[in-house]
Design a protein around this motif. Structure first.
Motif, PDB file in Angstrom:
ATOM      1  N   ALA A   1      68.562  30.224   6.875  1.00 49.10           N
ATOM      2  CA  ALA A   1      68.899  29.225   7.892  1.00 49.10           C
ATOM      3  C   ALA A   1      67.773  28.958   8.891  1.00 49.10           C
ATOM      4  N   ILE A   2      66.630  29.660   8.760  1.00 46.75           N
ATOM      5  CA  ILE A   2      65.605  29.557   9.798  1.00 46.75           C
ATOM      6  C   ILE A   2      64.378  28.758   9.361  1.00 46.75           C
ATOM      7  N   ASP A   3      63.874  28.969   8.172  1.00 49.91           N
ATOM      8  CA  ASP A   3      62.618  28.330   7.748  1.00 49.91           C
ATOM      9  C   ASP A   3      62.661  26.816   7.924  1.00 49.91           C
ATOM     10  N   ASP A   4      61.683  26.302   8.679  1.00 46.18           N
ATOM     11  CA  ASP A   4      61.513  24.875   8.943  1.00 46.18           C
ATOM     12  C   ASP A   4      62.704  24.219   9.637  1.00 46.18           C
ATOM     13  N   ALA A   5      63.561  25.022  10.273  1.00 52.55           N
ATOM     14  CA  ALA A   5      64.726  24.477  10.974  1.00 52.55           C
ATOM     15  C   ALA A   5      64.316  23.829  12.292  1.00 52.55           C
ATOM     16  N   ARG A   6      65.045  22.781  12.651  1.00 53.31           N
ATOM     17  CA  ARG A   6      64.967  22.192  13.982  1.00 53.31           C
ATOM     18  C   ARG A   6      66.064  22.879  14.789  1.00 53.31           C
ATOM     19  N   VAL A   7      65.644  23.694  15.758  1.00 49.93           N
ATOM     20  CA  VAL A   7      66.554  24.585  16.484  1.00 49.93           C
ATOM     21  C   VAL A   7      66.897  24.009  17.849  1.00 49.93           C
TER      22      VAL A   7
ATOM     23  N   ALA B   1      61.029  28.780  12.238  1.00 47.62           N
ATOM     24  CA  ALA B   1      61.612  27.483  12.589  1.00 47.62           C
ATOM     25  C   ALA B   1      60.498  26.506  12.939  1.00 47.62           C
ATOM     26  N   LEU B   2      60.726  25.243  12.670  1.00 46.69           N
ATOM     27  CA  LEU B   2      59.733  24.203  12.905  1.00 46.69           C
ATOM     28  C   LEU B   2      59.613  23.841  14.385  1.00 46.69           C
TER      29      LEU B   2
ATOM     30  N   ARG C   1      54.048  24.707  15.287  1.00 42.98           N
ATOM     31  CA  ARG C   1      55.440  24.705  15.743  1.00 42.98           C
ATOM     32  C   ARG C   1      55.494  24.255  17.202  1.00 42.98           C
ATOM     33  N   THR C   2      56.618  23.695  17.593  1.00 43.27           N
ATOM     34  CA  THR C   2      56.752  23.178  18.953  1.00 43.27           C
ATOM     35  C   THR C   2      57.995  23.739  19.628  1.00 43.27           C
ATOM     36  N   ALA C   3      57.931  23.806  20.951  1.00 47.26           N
ATOM     37  CA  ALA C   3      59.091  24.225  21.747  1.00 47.26           C
ATOM     38  C   ALA C   3      59.016  23.522  23.092  1.00 47.26           C
ATOM     39  N   ARG C   4      60.181  23.104  23.585  1.00 50.13           N
ATOM     40  CA  ARG C   4      60.275  22.451  24.897  1.00 50.13           C
ATOM     41  C   ARG C   4      61.524  22.931  25.604  1.00 50.13           C
ATOM     42  N   VAL C   5      61.420  23.051  26.919  1.00 49.59           N
ATOM     43  CA  VAL C   5      62.594  23.358  27.716  1.00 49.59           C
ATOM     44  C   VAL C   5      63.079  22.072  28.375  1.00 49.59           C
ATOM     45  N   HIS C   6      64.384  21.925  28.435  1.00 50.72           N
ATOM     46  CA  HIS C   6      65.023  20.779  29.095  1.00 50.72           C
ATOM     47  C   HIS C   6      65.850  21.346  30.245  1.00 50.72           C
TER      48      HIS C   6
END
Length: 193
Positions: A41-47, A66-67, A101-106
């Motif tokens: 459930a993790i590989d290349d997932a949009r989390v 995760a992507l 990979r990317t990550a952002r906080v909202h």
């Protein structure tokens, strides 16, 4: 001390907000992520990490392949902590050659974020404060439903005394639940039409 347990950023220390959050224990995260990896459930997932707190769940997924990770946290001090943790994890991923990979906080209430986002997500962590009432929890699940990929997996963490979420109203189907001490985790998927 909270840290990334495994993956490309394994061992990276994560700050935890000084108040207002309840970090998922390493034991629970380790068991949860072993099961998620087993389910592929993790590989290349949009989390999507709702009620992110320190961001440990979304960032652990990022470390494990995760992507992308979108982390939603309403509290300003907690959102600032998430930003620092994102910077640390992304720096570690770049050093390991996995910096795409990317990550952002909202910085937003979960319901407001879900009403305005246009994203679609494969893996969703929903770890609300233990004192959230059932009506608010279920309203957030209904707002989440249109943003789920057809094969999405939703993981909900609450106190073991909490009511089972109203999966049916949100168009979801519970597929698993497990209790770890005072923590209960449910897995759900979009209900087949």
């Amino acid at each position: 001390m909270t840290r990334i347990i495994s993956g490309s950023a394994g061992g990276v220390r994560l700050d935890v907000p000084s108040a207002g959050t309840r970090p998922t224990s390493d034991r629970v995260r380790e068991s949860l992520f072993a099961a998620l990896e087993s389910a592929d459930a993790i590989d290349d997932a949009r989390v999507l990490d709702l009620y992110a707190g320190s961001g440990a769940l979304g960032l652990e997924a990022l470390s494990r392949g995760a992507l992308s990770a979108e982390l939603v946290e309403r509290g300003r001090p907690a959102a600032a902590v998430v930003r620092k943790n994102i910077d640390r994890v992304l720096a570690s991923l770049r050093a390991q050659g996995t910096g795409d990979r990317t990550a952002r906080v909202h910085e937003s209430a979960v319901h407001a974020f879900l009403q305005r986002t246009t994203g679609t997500f494969d893996l969703v962590f929903c770890d609300p404060p233990y004192d959230i009432d059932d009506q608010a929890m279920n309203a957030d699940l209904v707002a989440l439903a249109p943003h789920l990929a057809p094969d999405a997996l939703i993981v909900i963490e609450r106190t073991r005394r909490a009511s089972t979420p109203d999966f049916a109203t949100a168009g979801l189907e519970e597929i698993r639940d497990k209790t770890y001490g005072d923590t209960r985790i449910w897995w759900a998927v979009p209900r087949a039409v």
